[in-house]
Design an enzyme around this catalytic site. Structure first.
Site, PDB file in Angstrom:
ATOM      1  N   PRO A   9       0.687   5.270  -3.565  1.00  0.00           N
ATOM      2  CA  PRO A   9       1.955   4.555  -3.575  1.00  0.00           C
ATOM      3  C   PRO A   9       1.834   3.078  -3.946  1.00  0.00           C
ATOM      4  CG  PRO A   9       1.232   4.968  -1.330  1.00  0.00           C
ATOM      5  CD  PRO A   9       0.326   5.758  -2.225  1.00  0.00           C
ATOM      6  N   ASN A  10       2.822   2.644  -4.702  1.00  0.00           N
ATOM      7  CA  ASN A  10       3.000   1.244  -5.134  1.00  0.00           C
ATOM      8  C   ASN A  10       2.037   0.809  -6.231  1.00  0.00           C
ATOM      9  OD1 ASN A  10       5.125   0.685  -3.176  1.00  0.00           O
ATOM     10  ND2 ASN A  10       3.510   0.741  -1.630  1.00  0.00           N
ATOM     11  N   ARG A  17       3.023  -6.330  -8.798  1.00  0.00           N
ATOM     12  CA  ARG A  17       2.877  -6.298  -7.346  1.00  0.00           C
ATOM     13  C   ARG A  17       1.766  -7.268  -6.904  1.00  0.00           C
ATOM     14  NH1 ARG A  17      -0.295  -1.510  -4.125  1.00  0.00           N
ATOM     15  NH2 ARG A  17       0.160  -2.295  -2.051  1.00  0.00           N
ATOM     16  N   ARG A 106      -9.571  -7.642   4.473  1.00  0.00           N
ATOM     17  CA  ARG A 106      -8.209  -8.187   4.544  1.00  0.00           C
ATOM     18  C   ARG A 106      -7.771  -8.337   6.002  1.00  0.00           C
ATOM     19  NH1 ARG A 106      -4.835  -5.235  -0.160  1.00  0.00           N
ATOM     20  NH2 ARG A 106      -3.178  -6.493   0.797  1.00  0.00           N
TER      21      ARG A 106
HETATM   22  C1  DQA Z   1      -5.396  -0.739  -2.071  1.00  0.00           C
HETATM   23  C2  DQA Z   1      -5.603  -1.363  -0.679  1.00  0.00           C
HETATM   24  C3  DQA Z   1      -4.637  -0.762   0.320  1.00  0.00           C
HETATM   25  O1  DQA Z   1      -4.846  -1.355   1.593  1.00  0.00           O
HETATM   26  C4  DQA Z   1      -3.217  -1.011  -0.095  1.00  0.00           C
HETATM   27  O2  DQA Z   1      -2.322  -0.363   0.788  1.00  0.00           O
HETATM   28  C5  DQA Z   1      -2.944  -0.623  -1.510  1.00  0.00           C
HETATM   29  C6  DQA Z   1      -3.963  -0.857  -2.523  1.00  0.00           C
HETATM   30  C7  DQA Z   1      -6.274  -1.411  -3.126  1.00  0.00           C
HETATM   31  O3  DQA Z   1      -6.430  -0.834  -4.202  1.00  0.00           O
HETATM   32  O4  DQA Z   1      -6.782  -2.526  -2.903  1.00  0.00           O
HETATM   33  O5  DQA Z   1      -1.842  -0.189  -1.834  1.00  0.00           O
HETATM   34  O6  DQA Z   1      -5.772   0.629  -2.001  1.00  0.00           O
END
Ligand code: DQA
Length: 149
Positions: A9-10, A17, A106
């Site tokens: 997702p996203n 983003r 993070r």
């Molecule tokens: C991610 C890291 C994840 O914590 C985050 O929710 C993402 C992207 C990354 O590629 O750094 O959507 O997987």
């Protein structure tokens, strides 16, 4: 050899983003980079992205049935989806986990857990988009010597 590169997702919003975290490369650009990197390694890359968890599960189940290697960035599902954990558990060909950022570094504690890692031959995180190239190299290496996972 065919390799599935699956993005959760996203990630379809790459380039727009949070570029300070995920960079300026778009998902379409990532797709063509992966196809090129794969071709140079003799791999046929099939890159997909979905915002729908069941769709990802179907792709993972197909990969299990067809013994297809998978490069997986499950994005936020990485951190809490037991359905993704169970789907990854069924894979027989190499699974390489990739993240653009390094979730373990993070500040949000929820990012420090991965349901994918227990099933992954390798985890590549914090290398930006280039992590996908490293993940494809890892798949190519694992294909040659599956004991080196
Ligand atoms: C991610 C890291 C994840 O914590 C985050 O929710 C993402 C992207 C990354 O590629 O750094 O959507 O997987």
């Amino acid at each position: 050899m065919r390799v599935l590169v699956l993005n959760g997702p996203n990630l379809g919003r790459l380039g727009r983003r949070q570029p300070e975290i995920y960079g300026s490369t778009t998902h379409a650009e990532l797709a063509s980079l992966c196809v090129g990197w794969g071709a140079a390694l003799g791999l046929e890359v099939d890159l997909r992205q979905t915002n729908h968890e069941g769709v990802l599960l179907d792709w993972l189940n197909d990969a299990a049935d067809q013994a297809t290697p998978v490069v997986l960035n499950a994005a936020a599902w990485t951190h809490y989806s037991y359905a993704v954990f169970d789907a990854c558990a069924q894979l027989t060909a190499p699974l390489v986990e990739v993240h653009i950022s390094d979730p373990t570094q993070r500040p949000e504690v929820f990012r420090h857990t991965s349901v994918v890692t227990p099933h992954a031959a390798e985890v590549i995180a914090g290398h930006g988009i280039d992590g996908y190239r490293l993940a494809l190299e890892s798949v190519a290496r694992l294909r040659q010597d599956p004991t080196q996972g």
